[in-house]
Design a protein around this motif. Sequence first.
Motif, PDB file in Angstrom:
ATOM      1  N   GLU A   1      23.921 -27.519  21.166  1.00 43.06           N
ATOM      2  CA  GLU A   1      24.087 -27.247  19.739  1.00 43.06           C
ATOM      3  C   GLU A   1      25.155 -28.139  19.124  1.00 43.06           C
ATOM      4  OE1 GLU A   1      24.575 -22.977  19.393  1.00 43.06           O
ATOM      5  OE2 GLU A   1      22.412 -22.675  19.693  1.00 43.06           O
ATOM      6  N   GLY A   2      25.156 -29.419  19.526  1.00 42.37           N
ATOM      7  CA  GLY A   2      26.061 -30.413  18.963  1.00 42.37           C
ATOM      8  C   GLY A   2      27.415 -30.514  19.631  1.00 42.37           C
ATOM      9  N   SER A   3      27.782 -29.556  20.464  1.00 43.41           N
ATOM     10  CA  SER A   3      29.081 -29.583  21.149  1.00 43.41           C
ATOM     11  C   SER A   3      28.916 -30.136  22.551  1.00 43.41           C
ATOM     12  CB  SER A   3      29.678 -28.178  21.237  1.00 43.41           C
ATOM     13  OG  SER A   3      29.943 -27.676  19.956  1.00 43.41           O
ATOM     14  N   LYS A   4      29.833 -31.003  22.936  1.00 43.66           N
ATOM     15  CA  LYS A   4      29.774 -31.616  24.259  1.00 43.66           C
ATOM     16  C   LYS A   4      30.049 -30.582  25.346  1.00 43.66           C
ATOM     17  CE  LYS A   4      31.302 -35.640  26.825  1.00 43.66           C
ATOM     18  NZ  LYS A   4      32.073 -36.881  26.761  1.00 43.66           N
ATOM     19  N   VAL A   5      29.235 -30.606  26.394  1.00 47.47           N
ATOM     20  CA  VAL A   5      29.469 -29.765  27.573  1.00 47.47           C
ATOM     21  C   VAL A   5      30.504 -30.508  28.412  1.00 47.47           C
ATOM     22  CG1 VAL A   5      28.434 -28.690  29.608  1.00 47.47           C
ATOM     23  CG2 VAL A   5      27.106 -28.872  27.487  1.00 47.47           C
ATOM     24  N   THR A   6      31.691 -29.935  28.543  1.00 43.22           N
ATOM     25  CA  THR A   6      32.798 -30.640  29.188  1.00 43.22           C
ATOM     26  C   THR A   6      33.056 -30.197  30.624  1.00 43.22           C
ATOM     27  OG1 THR A   6      34.382 -29.080  28.236  1.00 43.22           O
ATOM     28  CG2 THR A   6      33.953 -31.121  26.996  1.00 43.22           C
TER      29      THR A   6
END
Length: 184
Positions: A53-58
């Motif tokens: 949803e647009g947020s980087k999986v860190t």
Amino acid sequence: MPYTPPPELAEMSLAEIAEQVRLRKLPPVEQWSPDETGDSHMRIAADGSWYHEGSKVTRPAMVRAFASLLMRDKDGAHWLVMPYQKLSIEVEDAPLIAVDAQRREDGIAVRLNTDEVLVVGADHPLIAKGSRERPDLYVHARRGLLARLNRSTYAQLAELALAEGEEWRMTSGGETFSLLPPAA
């Protein structure tokens, strides 16, 4: 449960690398055929970064977990597959990135950005795409999934090929692969 990554390729023999490959336990995605489908709202960028949803999986552990559920169907669509549903996932280029390569005996070992190790050969062939001026090199990982060799890994293989006198060709596992796509 703590995660212990496999040793660096430079520290392993081909037999040790093959053992790492054998010990890797992946979910049996091929055996699952869920009726429910949907959208994961996930994207894998061309550089191998994962987004939800647009947020980087860190968290690398999350990327490894999601990657273990990945497959590509015969139409080229990528899916996260679970026993009860499969979710589409947008992939800009290849879902995995090869980040290291080493010559070991008669094989070439490759490490992916998910810490998986592969031995290039009939089951994991190198695939040259792009143009001869701007080649892209991939290795088949599993379940129709490709891993694109990053620039430094491509350079490692090119240096090995030239040092072995095999102008833009590599032999691994009894198979010979071109590092360049066919001339147009």
